[in-house]
Design a protein around this motif. Structure first.
Motif, PDB file in Angstrom:
ATOM      1  N   PRO A  57       0.788   3.559  -3.891  1.00  0.00           N
ATOM      2  CA  PRO A  57      -0.014   3.243  -2.705  1.00  0.00           C
ATOM      3  C   PRO A  57      -0.804   4.445  -2.195  1.00  0.00           C
ATOM      4  N   ASP A  58      -0.406   5.658  -2.607  1.00  0.00           N
ATOM      5  CA  ASP A  58      -1.169   6.853  -2.220  1.00  0.00           C
ATOM      6  C   ASP A  58      -2.615   6.763  -2.697  1.00  0.00           C
ATOM      7  N   VAL A  59      -2.813   6.196  -3.881  1.00  0.00           N
ATOM      8  CA  VAL A  59      -4.166   6.077  -4.437  1.00  0.00           C
ATOM      9  C   VAL A  59      -5.021   5.209  -3.528  1.00  0.00           C
ATOM     10  N   ARG A  60      -4.478   4.088  -3.079  1.00  0.00           N
ATOM     11  CA  ARG A  60      -5.241   3.185  -2.211  1.00  0.00           C
ATOM     12  C   ARG A  60      -5.546   3.851  -0.865  1.00  0.00           C
ATOM     13  N   ARG A  61      -4.605   4.601  -0.336  1.00  0.00           N
ATOM     14  CA  ARG A  61      -4.857   5.313   0.929  1.00  0.00           C
ATOM     15  C   ARG A  61      -5.912   6.405   0.731  1.00  0.00           C
ATOM     16  N   ASP A  62      -5.885   7.098  -0.405  1.00  0.00           N
ATOM     17  CA  ASP A  62      -6.893   8.122  -0.690  1.00  0.00           C
ATOM     18  C   ASP A  62      -8.281   7.511  -0.850  1.00  0.00           C
TER      19      ASP A  62
END
Length: 141
Positions: A57-62
């Motif tokens: 989910p870090d990718v989506r937040r980035d």
């Protein structure tokens, strides 16, 4: 074989949301398709689609942070402001990412890479429900 379905996704908060499972489930003929293409078209101008990392989910937040930085709401040059401060930036973000994806189908399923997933990119605070037109063209198994 050609088939077409409309998928209405419920309203989601602003951000990048995995919708791979919802898309695949909306096209039951997918399971009977030996080889083909699924075209996914978003019928809106302030959201978009992209294919990317499906695990962290870090990718989506980035993604969300990057696009908010690259296309800021408070830019004084915006002229189209009648629908709120997030509207014109949403149109720009949607144009950069695009409204559609064409995905390969193989052996009854989407032939995505191990870490690939379909994102609905919601660029508005209150974008509402979103409609996708799903068109499958392929050879039956």
């Amino acid at each position: 074989m050609w088939t077409q379905h409309t998928l209405t996704l419920p309203a989601r908060r602003r951000g990048f949301h995995l919708i791979t499972r919802e898309v695949a489930q909306a096209v039951p003929e997918l399971a009977r398709t030996r080889a083909g293409l699924l075209h996914v078209f978003l019928q809106h101008t302030s959201a978009s689609l992209t294919l990317n990392e499906n695990a962290s989910p870090d990718v989506r937040r980035d993604f969300e942070r990057y696009f908010n930085h690259a296309v800021p709401e408070d830019w004084r040059e915006w002229e189209h402001t009648l629908e709120g401060p997030d509207d014109m930036p949403a149109h720009i973000k949607a144009s950069l990412l695009g409204p559609s994806l064409t995905l390969p189908v193989q052996g009854g399923r989407l032939a995505l890479g191990t870490w690939q997933g379909i994102y609905l990119c919601e660029h508005r605070d209150d974008g509402g429900a979103r409609r996708l037109l799903l068109t499958l063209h392929g050879e039956s198994a």
